[in-house]
Every structure is written in C-alpha cells, then in structure tokens.
Design a protein around this motif. Structure first.
Motif, PDB file in Angstrom:
ATOM      1  N   ALA A 131      35.462 112.887 -11.618  1.00 56.11           N
ATOM      2  CA  ALA A 131      35.113 112.565 -13.000  1.00 56.11           C
ATOM      3  C   ALA A 131      36.274 112.930 -13.929  1.00 56.11           C
ATOM      4  O   ALA A 131      36.675 112.125 -14.784  1.00 56.11           O
ATOM      5  CB  ALA A 131      33.837 113.307 -13.403  1.00 56.11           C
ATOM      6  N   ALA A 132      36.840 114.126 -13.729  1.00 56.71           N
ATOM      7  CA  ALA A 132      37.954 114.550 -14.584  1.00 56.71           C
ATOM      8  C   ALA A 132      39.155 113.633 -14.412  1.00 56.71           C
ATOM      9  O   ALA A 132      39.782 113.202 -15.393  1.00 56.71           O
ATOM     10  CB  ALA A 132      38.339 115.991 -14.261  1.00 56.71           C
ATOM     11  N   ALA A 133      39.474 113.304 -13.160  1.00 58.08           N
ATOM     12  CA  ALA A 133      40.656 112.471 -12.900  1.00 58.08           C
ATOM     13  C   ALA A 133      40.495 111.097 -13.533  1.00 58.08           C
ATOM     14  O   ALA A 133      41.451 110.555 -14.104  1.00 58.08           O
ATOM     15  CB  ALA A 133      40.896 112.342 -11.393  1.00 58.08           C
ATOM     16  N   SER A 134      39.279 110.528 -13.464  1.00 62.71           N
ATOM     17  CA  SER A 134      39.135 109.199 -14.067  1.00 62.71           C
ATOM     18  C   SER A 134      39.147 109.297 -15.585  1.00 62.71           C
ATOM     19  O   SER A 134      39.677 108.402 -16.249  1.00 62.71           O
ATOM     20  CB  SER A 134      37.902 108.459 -13.528  1.00 62.71           C
TER      21      SER A 134
ATOM     22  N   ILE B 163      41.826 121.245 -16.908  1.00 65.69           N
ATOM     23  CA  ILE B 163      40.741 120.253 -16.903  1.00 65.69           C
ATOM     24  C   ILE B 163      40.188 120.109 -15.485  1.00 65.69           C
ATOM     25  O   ILE B 163      38.975 120.090 -15.265  1.00 65.69           O
ATOM     26  CB  ILE B 163      41.253 118.893 -17.424  1.00 65.69           C
ATOM     27  N   PHE B 164      41.109 120.046 -14.514  1.00 67.22           N
ATOM     28  CA  PHE B 164      40.671 119.919 -13.126  1.00 67.22           C
ATOM     29  C   PHE B 164      39.866 121.142 -12.688  1.00 67.22           C
ATOM     30  O   PHE B 164      38.816 121.022 -12.058  1.00 67.22           O
ATOM     31  CB  PHE B 164      41.876 119.749 -12.198  1.00 67.22           C
ATOM     32  N   ALA B 165      40.375 122.337 -13.031  1.00 67.57           N
ATOM     33  CA  ALA B 165      39.720 123.567 -12.590  1.00 67.57           C
ATOM     34  C   ALA B 165      38.298 123.634 -13.144  1.00 67.57           C
ATOM     35  O   ALA B 165      37.334 123.869 -12.393  1.00 67.57           O
ATOM     36  CB  ALA B 165      40.539 124.781 -13.039  1.00 67.57           C
ATOM     37  N   VAL B 166      38.160 123.397 -14.446  1.00 67.65           N
ATOM     38  CA  VAL B 166      36.835 123.500 -15.060  1.00 67.65           C
ATOM     39  C   VAL B 166      35.874 122.476 -14.459  1.00 67.65           C
ATOM     40  O   VAL B 166      34.728 122.799 -14.124  1.00 67.65           O
ATOM     41  CB  VAL B 166      36.939 123.313 -16.596  1.00 67.65           C
ATOM     42  N   SER B 167      36.365 121.240 -14.266  1.00 69.39           N
ATOM     43  CA  SER B 167      35.442 120.215 -13.773  1.00 69.39           C
ATOM     44  C   SER B 167      35.079 120.447 -12.310  1.00 69.39           C
ATOM     45  O   SER B 167      33.948 120.173 -11.897  1.00 69.39           O
ATOM     46  CB  SER B 167      36.019 118.820 -13.991  1.00 69.39           C
ATOM     47  N   ALA B 168      36.030 120.987 -11.525  1.00 73.29           N
ATOM     48  CA  ALA B 168      35.695 121.291 -10.130  1.00 73.29           C
ATOM     49  C   ALA B 168      34.652 122.402 -10.066  1.00 73.29           C
ATOM     50  O   ALA B 168      33.720 122.357  -9.256  1.00 73.29           O
ATOM     51  CB  ALA B 168      36.956 121.698  -9.362  1.00 73.29           C
TER      52      ALA B 168
END
Lengths: 192, 176
Positions: A131-134, B163-168
């Motif tokens: 979701a973040a990557a997209s 952003i990646f860390a929080v969403s993971a």
C-alpha cells in the motif's frame, strides 16, 4: 578535494581528472546502495555535491539524456557517464557498481519471499508495504504531472496513454508503436 | 525451475520492454504485470504487487523489480535472464547515443521527440500506479495507507524508509 569547490572551470566537456575504474565502481555502488526510493537524487548528491565530478549543469544535461533514452534512467546515466570518464570499460564499471551489489541484496529478498511469503505476519507486513509503495508511486506521478498543465494537448496524450494501458490494459508493444509517433507528430505540429 | 521455453520468453519479452520503457523503467510495469499475471499466470496480482513493494524497499534502482519477477518465475536463471534483458538493449542504445549527444542536444527534432515522449511516459507511470494500487487496496486501512503515503511523499521530504517502516508495522499489527 579541498580547493576545487570555488571556481568551476567553464563548461569543459572532458573531466579534469581521471578516476580509476575502481573509483567509478565504488561511487556508483555507494550511490546505489544508499538510494532508497529513487537513486537519482543520491547520484546527484554524490557526483555533483560531494565529489564534484561534474557541475550541476552537466548533471542536468546527463539526466535529460537519460530520460530521453528508453530503459531505466539511472542505468542509462551510469552507462553514458562511465563512457565519458573511461570509455567502454568505464561504462562497464559504472553499470556493475550500480547494479551488482543491489542485485545480490534483491536476490536474497527474492529467496526470502519465496520461502516466507505465506507466513501470516509476513503477508500482513507486505500488505502494508505494498500500500505504501503504491501510494508513493502515485505521489511521483502527481509531481511529474505538474508541468503538463501548461499544455492541454500534453494532458490529452497522458490521459489517453493512461486509459489505453492502465484501464483498457492494451499491450504496450501494440499501443506504443502507434501512440509514440502520434504524440511526437502532435508535438511537432504544435511547435510548427 | 522451468523449461528453457520460459527463459526464452522472459528474455525476449524483457529485452523488448527495455526499449519500450519510455522515460524510465517503471513505465513498463503495466506490461510486466500483464505478462506475468494476466497472460502467463506466473503469479497472482497480489504476488506481483508484493514484488513491486520489495523492489521499492530494496536499495538500488527500482528496475530490480524485473530480477524479482525473473527469480519468482524461473529461479536464478530467470533472475539473470530478466535482469540482463531489461538492461541490454537500452544500455547499448544509451552507449551509442551518449557518444553523439553533444552533437544533437538542443536540436529542434530532439526537443520535439522529448516533448512528445514526456506525456506518454507520465501516462504510463500513472497506469503503473493504478495497477499496483488496485492490487494493494485490499482493505479500507490499506486504502488509507495508500492515500497517506501518497500525501506524505508528495508534500514532505520525509525519508521514504519511514513511510515503509510505519506501513509495514501497521500491516504486521493486523490492521490491513
């Protein structure tokens, strides 16, 4: 390294120094490994700001060329810039530095994914990451679209491409050979 | 491991896409997805988007997505074939054009080609965004993450790793 940052020599096409193949490899490897979410910004930082291997103008020119060429931009940049420094061997050194080390890392990730993709926690974390990557890709699109506003024709072409490829899911090898000449023809017609 | 037919398909297709990736490697994502998920059924949409996310999180150029696709489809041989194929043709082209660039940069025809290709590449990238976002939008929390990640990376210069860390973590906690 120390006294070079004041007067940049006026636009010389050949660099005033001769980095070795190993130097080239190391710079591109370090740029590549630190380049999360877009290597180009890091390439600029390393080549222009830190090492001063090129001026900002030279970098912009190289970047424009890399975008003009098909294929991954940063890979094109490494090939063209490596060639300017040291011919074919320089290209190869830059290319291998850029792709070699991250290739090993991404392959390890690929192996891990093959083994653990079905583990529940991994699945859930990947759902968040996807979701973040997209979302971040959408932001990149939004940033790149800003200059389009200047021309309604460009907006129409971009939207047409988006609908044909993204919504209709027509194959790119069929669409692009028709669409590209049309887009270039229209660009010519507007600037006539 | 799959047969050599698969490797040949991978090699030819990604070599072709090397020259069709207008404006950058990510422009060809719609075609990668069409081949791997829709035409060949090598993976599900969800798996494709997972690989896309892993490529984004990994250090190095995002085009290493093709390495992950190759590995998923045909192991090490597949990874080697897709990586070499996506770089080969465009690198040869870049090397040849790079040498002549000083002569034609700023030329009228070169600027017209650039002006024509620009909107096409943005359209392709937007299509990539739609395809991966549609597969990632599995729950309303995932949709919120997509929107927040887009907004944060559009309006701030926050390191994407955050952003990646929080969403993971949000995903791992079971919220998606």
């Amino acid at each position: 390294m120390s006294a070079t940052h004041d007067a940049q020599p006026a636009a010389s096409s050949s660099p005033p120094f001769n980095p070795s193949l190993l130097d080239i490899f190391v710079v591109f490897a370090s740029v590549s490994l630190s380049g999360f979410g877009g290597v180009l910004a890091w390439a600029r930082r390393a080549l222009v700001e830190r090492r001063k291997w090129m001026t900002p103008e030279e970098f912009n020119d190289l970047f424009a060329l890399s975008q003009f060429l098909p294929g991954p931009n940063i890979v094109n940049l490494s090939v063209v810039y490596g060639a300017r420094l040291r011919g074919p061997a320089g290209s190869a050194a830059a290319f291998c530095g850029l792709l070699g080390p991250p290739l090993i890392i991404v392959t390890i990730f690929g192996i891990l994914y093959a083994h653990f993709a079905d583990v529940d926690g991994v699945r859930r974390a990947l759902a968040g990451l996807s979701a973040a990557a997209s979302g971040m890709l959408i932001a990149t699109v939004a940033k790149m679209s800003q200059p389009l506003r200047a021309s309604w024709l460009a907006v129409v072409i971009a939207l047409g491409t988006f609908v044909a490829i993204g919504v209709m899911r027509w194959p790119m090898p069929v669409v692009l050979p028709l669409l590209l000449p049309m887009a270039i023809g229209l660009a010519w017609w507007v600037r006539r | 491991m799959k047969g050599s037919d698969t490797l040949v398909t991978l090699g030819l297709y990604f070599a072709l896409m090397s020259l069709f990736a207008i404006g950058g490697g990510m422009s060809a994502v719609p075609e990668f997805q069409r081949l791997a998920v829709e035409t060949k059924g090598w993976m599900t949409d969800r798996e494709f988007t997972d690989l896309f996310a892993i490529a984004q999180v990994s250090p190095g150029p995002n085009i290493l997505l093709v390495t992950l696709i190759g590995y998923h489809v045909a192991g090490f041989a597949g990874a080697a074939v897709t990586t070499a194929a996506i770089c080969g043709p465009s690198c040869v082209f870049a090397y040849a054009v790079g040498r002549a660039w000083d002569r034609f940069k700023g030329a009228r025809w070169a600027m017209i080609i650039q002006a024509g290709m620009g909107p096409v590449s943005i359209g392709l990238l937007a299509a990539s965004g739609l395809i991966v976002a549609r597969a990632a939008a599995q729950s309303w929390i995932a949709i919120v993450i997509i929107a927040v990640a887009a907004a944060v990376s559009y309006w701030t210069r926050l390191n994407p790793l955050w952003i990646f860390a929080v969403s993971a973590i949000l995903g791992f906690a079971g919220l998606t």
